[in-house]
Design an enzyme around this catalytic site. Structure first.
Site, short mmCIF file in Angstrom:
data_model
loop_
_atom_site.label_atom_id
_atom_site.label_comp_id
_atom_site.label_asym_id
_atom_site.label_seq_id
_atom_site.Cartn_x
_atom_site.Cartn_y
_atom_site.Cartn_z
N HIS A 1 0.85 -1.20 0.00
CA HIS A 1 0.00 0.00 0.00
C HIS A 1 0.87 1.24 0.00
CE1 HIS A 1 0.65 -1.31 4.17
NE2 HIS A 1 0.66 -0.04 4.52
N MET A 2 0.32 2.27 -0.58
CA MET A 2 0.94 3.59 -0.56
C MET A 2 0.05 4.52 0.27
SD MET A 2 1.44 6.24 -3.71
CE MET A 2 2.86 5.48 -4.48
P1 5GP Z 1 1.51 0.39 7.50
O1 5GP Z 1 2.05 0.62 8.89
O2 5GP Z 1 1.37 -1.08 7.21
O3 5GP Z 1 2.25 1.13 6.46
O4 5GP Z 1 0.08 1.05 7.48
C1 5GP Z 1 -1.12 0.37 7.65
C2 5GP Z 1 -2.22 1.40 7.74
O5 5GP Z 1 -3.46 0.73 7.64
C3 5GP Z 1 -2.25 2.18 9.06
O6 5GP Z 1 -2.13 3.58 8.77
C4 5GP Z 1 -3.61 1.85 9.65
O7 5GP Z 1 -4.24 2.94 10.28
C5 5GP Z 1 -4.40 1.37 8.44
N1 5GP Z 1 -5.43 0.39 8.75
C6 5GP Z 1 -5.31 -0.72 9.53
N2 5GP Z 1 -6.47 -1.40 9.57
C7 5GP Z 1 -7.34 -0.72 8.79
C8 5GP Z 1 -8.72 -0.93 8.43
O8 5GP Z 1 -9.38 -1.88 8.83
N3 5GP Z 1 -9.28 -0.01 7.60
C9 5GP Z 1 -8.58 1.07 7.12
N4 5GP Z 1 -9.24 1.90 6.32
N5 5GP Z 1 -7.29 1.30 7.44
C10 5GP Z 1 -6.67 0.42 8.27
#
Ligand code: 5GP
Length: 128
Positions: free
Chosen positions: A110-111
């Site tokens: 993801h970005m």
């Molecule tokens: P990472 O740390 O992997 O780069 O970011 C993951 C992102 O996913 C975090 O900013 C977190 O808030 C978001 N996230 C986690 N679970 C969910 C969800 O169920 N729905 C949405 N819309 N975002 C999520």
């Protein structure tokens, strides 16, 4: 290099429609939706629909069509959310975390697109 994709991750569940999301934009290959814990007034996540763990996996194994669609969808999100600089917006930051040092929480590529306020330095300064 082989990449193990975990089908139970939260974004896989969003893509299967098991968990709701606030969609900004959807194409054949890409979904963009608001982060559930926004860290800026604009905080959108852009994900490919394909099963890719992180950026290098996506770059290695996604088709040219998927990669182009992802890039153009992300740019369209910048336009629609009003953060595109030079077009009335004040700019944005894209972030893609990978692995342990990147502190990646969700193992589906993801970005993050962040904007709507001055975001500060890219990383805190570390004294050496
Ligand atoms: P990472 O740390 O992997 O780069 O970011 C993951 C992102 O996913 C975090 O900013 C977190 O808030 C978001 N996230 C986690 N679970 C969910 C969800 O169920 N729905 C949405 N819309 N975002 C999520």
């Amino acid at each position: 290099m082989s990449y193990a994709y975990d089908d139970t991750n939260i974004f896989a569940r969003i893509l299967r429609g098991e968990i709701p999301n606030k969609t900004v934009l959807e194409t054949d290959h890409t979904l963009a939706f608001h982060d559930i814990r926004p860290q800026a007034p604009v905080h959108v996540l852009v994900i490919p629909k394909g099963k890719y763990v992180n950026f290098d996996h996506f770059s290695a194994e996604a088709s040219d069509e998927e990669i182009a669609d992802f890039a153009r969808t992300a740019a369209e999100v910048c336009r629609r959310t009003g953060v595109r600089p030079g077009a009335g917006g004040q700019g944005y930051r894209t972030i893609s975390n990978a692995g342990t040092h990147g502190v990646q929480e969700v193992p589906h590529y993801h970005m993050h697109i962040l904007g709507g306020r001055v975001l500060g330095r890219m990383l805190p300064k570390i004294e050496t």
